[in-house]
Enzyme design. Structure first.
Site, PDB file in Angstrom:
ATOM      1  N   LYS A   1     -35.947  14.153 -40.885  1.00  0.00           N
ATOM      2  CA  LYS A   1     -35.491  13.826 -42.234  1.00  0.00           C
ATOM      3  C   LYS A   1     -33.984  13.623 -42.252  1.00  0.00           C
ATOM      4  O   LYS A   1     -33.244  14.306 -41.518  1.00  0.00           O
ATOM      5  CB  LYS A   1     -35.900  14.963 -43.181  1.00  0.00           C
ATOM      6  CG  LYS A   1     -35.670  14.697 -44.661  1.00  0.00           C
ATOM      7  CD  LYS A   1     -36.233  15.865 -45.471  1.00  0.00           C
ATOM      8  CE  LYS A   1     -35.999  15.714 -46.958  1.00  0.00           C
ATOM      9  NZ  LYS A   1     -36.582  16.855 -47.716  1.00  0.00           N
TER      10      LYS A   1
ATOM     11  N   SER B   1     -39.446  15.863 -51.558  1.00  0.00           N
ATOM     12  CA  SER B   1     -38.437  14.924 -51.115  1.00  0.00           C
ATOM     13  C   SER B   1     -38.631  14.476 -49.670  1.00  0.00           C
ATOM     14  O   SER B   1     -37.933  13.594 -49.196  1.00  0.00           O
ATOM     15  CB  SER B   1     -37.044  15.561 -51.261  1.00  0.00           C
ATOM     16  OG  SER B   1     -36.943  16.714 -50.417  1.00  0.00           O
TER      17      SER B   1
ATOM     18  N   SER C   1     -41.291  20.368 -51.223  1.00  0.00           N
ATOM     19  CA  SER C   1     -40.832  19.080 -50.709  1.00  0.00           C
ATOM     20  C   SER C   1     -41.458  18.655 -49.398  1.00  0.00           C
ATOM     21  O   SER C   1     -41.340  17.498 -48.999  1.00  0.00           O
ATOM     22  CB  SER C   1     -39.305  19.086 -50.551  1.00  0.00           C
ATOM     23  OG  SER C   1     -38.685  19.193 -51.802  1.00  0.00           O
TER      24      SER C   1
END
Length: 461
Positions: free
Chosen positions: A81, A156, A180
């Site tokens: 990420k 996210s 997330s």
């Protein structure tokens, strides 16, 4: 190499160790797959295939760096990420303010998984500073859900979940503050694990509440366990027998759950020998929202003051909400969190795990007002906020679809054709259905037990 992409991570690592396929061949296969899916999915903000090929050649020529490690990945391509540094790539946090900031060294977490044979092929998309409920950023745009590009992939860690769900990589790194990892995994039909805080150190730290954790996403539970072991840096101990399981489809009636999700999850746990039970939840979610607002202003208030409207509206709204919290409400939220931790400890002294739906509604159409309506999100959010409030691990597995058929049976890396003989890549999302996630939560430090129960559920399904 298309058949290699359909292997599980465990199978791919076994093939790598046996010399049946090389790390370089896997990187080339991933590169081809990215060319195929990225124009639609947009999971990655940056590819680093030259760097990946160099690391693959190093593994092939210099020998194994930590080949005796129980979670040796032997050259398995993964994504990370865009919140942790990878040497030579930008770390943007999804914000234009950091578009040109290039890392000169890798985060210790990235260095750790690379020492254990992971090959990073790219960085995945996220909303600006992980804010909001959809993975859309001013830097890289929106990430589409590979199951159905018309619906949200969650946030996210949406880019991480999408990179796995699209069959581009076997495993992905993500972060989870209040869902997330788990929500995108549930929306995209993958597995995602939120570990106990502190087990996977990484990133810049500084979370005033110890909410954010780093964890793995993968195609199945065994692959998730493999990548988690590589991230955590230690061999996982054998799981103790599971004694008692608690199930709650709506946390005692406190969370609205879509009727179809309720039906699918009830069917998934029908064969479990479980009690209908949940820990006491009085005021816990409201306290979590208060603490998240305080966290936002503590982490990003100065940034918003400096840059103003150069920061996106979602993060500005979170900071503004945090600044309007009166001190007595913040103190009460902290006391509620402490009380809840004791209540959860008592609950898990009686039960080994708590099984719930992961999220109360299916993926919503995008763009849609749901993702920007805090009241609508807050109503179904408590299913994933329990874990950060209690400091517990929680894992989501895909159990079925919210329409018809089994999503697990229809994902493209598992078979070339569906039961009717049609090419899997041509199955419409209406036929395949939208993913439904089932969440397994345990006491702090009980990842092995959570993984064991999840694997048993996955096998039964």
């Amino acid at each position: 190499m298309d058949s290699v992409l359909r292997l599980s991570a465990v199978e791919a690592v076994r093939a790598l160790k046996r010399g049946e396929v090389s790390p370089l061949e896997l990187v080339d296969a991933v590169a081809d797959r990215l060319d195929e899916v990225e124009p639609v999915v947009n999971a990655l903000v940056a590819r680093c295939l030259d760097r990946a090929r160099a690391n693959a050649r190093r593994l092939m020529s210099d020998g194994d760096v930590e080949a005796d490690h129980p979670a040796w990945l032997a050259g398995l391509p993964v994504t990370v990420k865009d919140v942790v540094d990878v040497a030579g790539l930008p770390t943007t946090f999804g914000s234009p303010l950091y578009r040109d900031r290039v890392a000169d060294r890798s985060d210790p977490l990235v260095a750790r998984i690379e020492r254990r044979g992971a090959i990073v092929v790219g960085k995945t998309n996220l909303p600006e500073f992980c804010s909001g409920a959809d993975t859309v950023s001013p830097v890289s745009g929106r990430t589409a859900n590979p199951v159905d590009p018309a619906v949200s992939c969650g946030a996210s860690s949406g880019g991480a979940a999408a990179s796995v769900a699209a069959g581009a990589v076997w495993c992905a790194h993500g972060t989870d503050t209040a869902g997330s990892i788990r929500i995108p995994a549930a929306f995209c039909g993958t597995v995602g694990l939120r570990p106990t805080p502190g087990l996977v150190p990484g990133g810049r730290g500084g979370d005033p509440l110890d909410f954010e954790v780093h964890g793995p996403l993968a195609r199945n539970v065994a692959d998730t366990e493999l990548f988690f072991a590589a991230m955590a840096g230690a061999e996982l101990p054998p799981a103790e027998p599971v004694r008692r399981v608690a199930v709650s489809l709506d946390l005692g009636g406190t969370v609205p759950v879509d009727d179809e999700i309720r039906r699918v999850c009830a069917r998934a746990v029908a064969d479990l020998k479980a009690d209908e039970a949940a820990p006491p939840l009085d005021g816990v979610h409201e306290a979590c929202l208060t603490l998240l607002g305080h966290r936002a202003q503590a982490l990003h208030g100065a940034r918003v003051d400096r840059w103003g409207e150069a920061i996106g509206p979602a993060l500005r709204a979170e900071v503004d909400a945090g600044r309007r919290i009166p001190p007595d409400r913040l103190d009460a939220a902290r006391r509620t969190r402490e009380w809840f931790r004791h209540a959860v400890a008592t609950f898990f002294a009686e039960y080994d795990v708590l099984v719930t739906p992961t999220f109360g509604v299916p993926p919503w159409p995008v763009p849609d007002g749901f993702a920007t309506d805090p009241a609508r999100i807050a109503a179904v959010w408590p299913l994933t906020t329990l874990a950060p409030m209690a400091g517990c691990p929680a894992l989501t597995i895909p159990v079925s679809s919210s329409r018809s058929g089994s999503l697990i049976e229809e994902l493209p890396w598992l078979s070339d054709t569906d039961k009717s003989g049609h090419d899997t890549h041509e199955i419409s999302s209406i036929t395949a259905g939208l993913p439904v996630g089932l969440q397994v939560m345990g006491a702090p430090g009980s990842e092995v037990r959570v993984l064991r129960v999840a694997r048993e559920l996955e096998g039964a399904l």
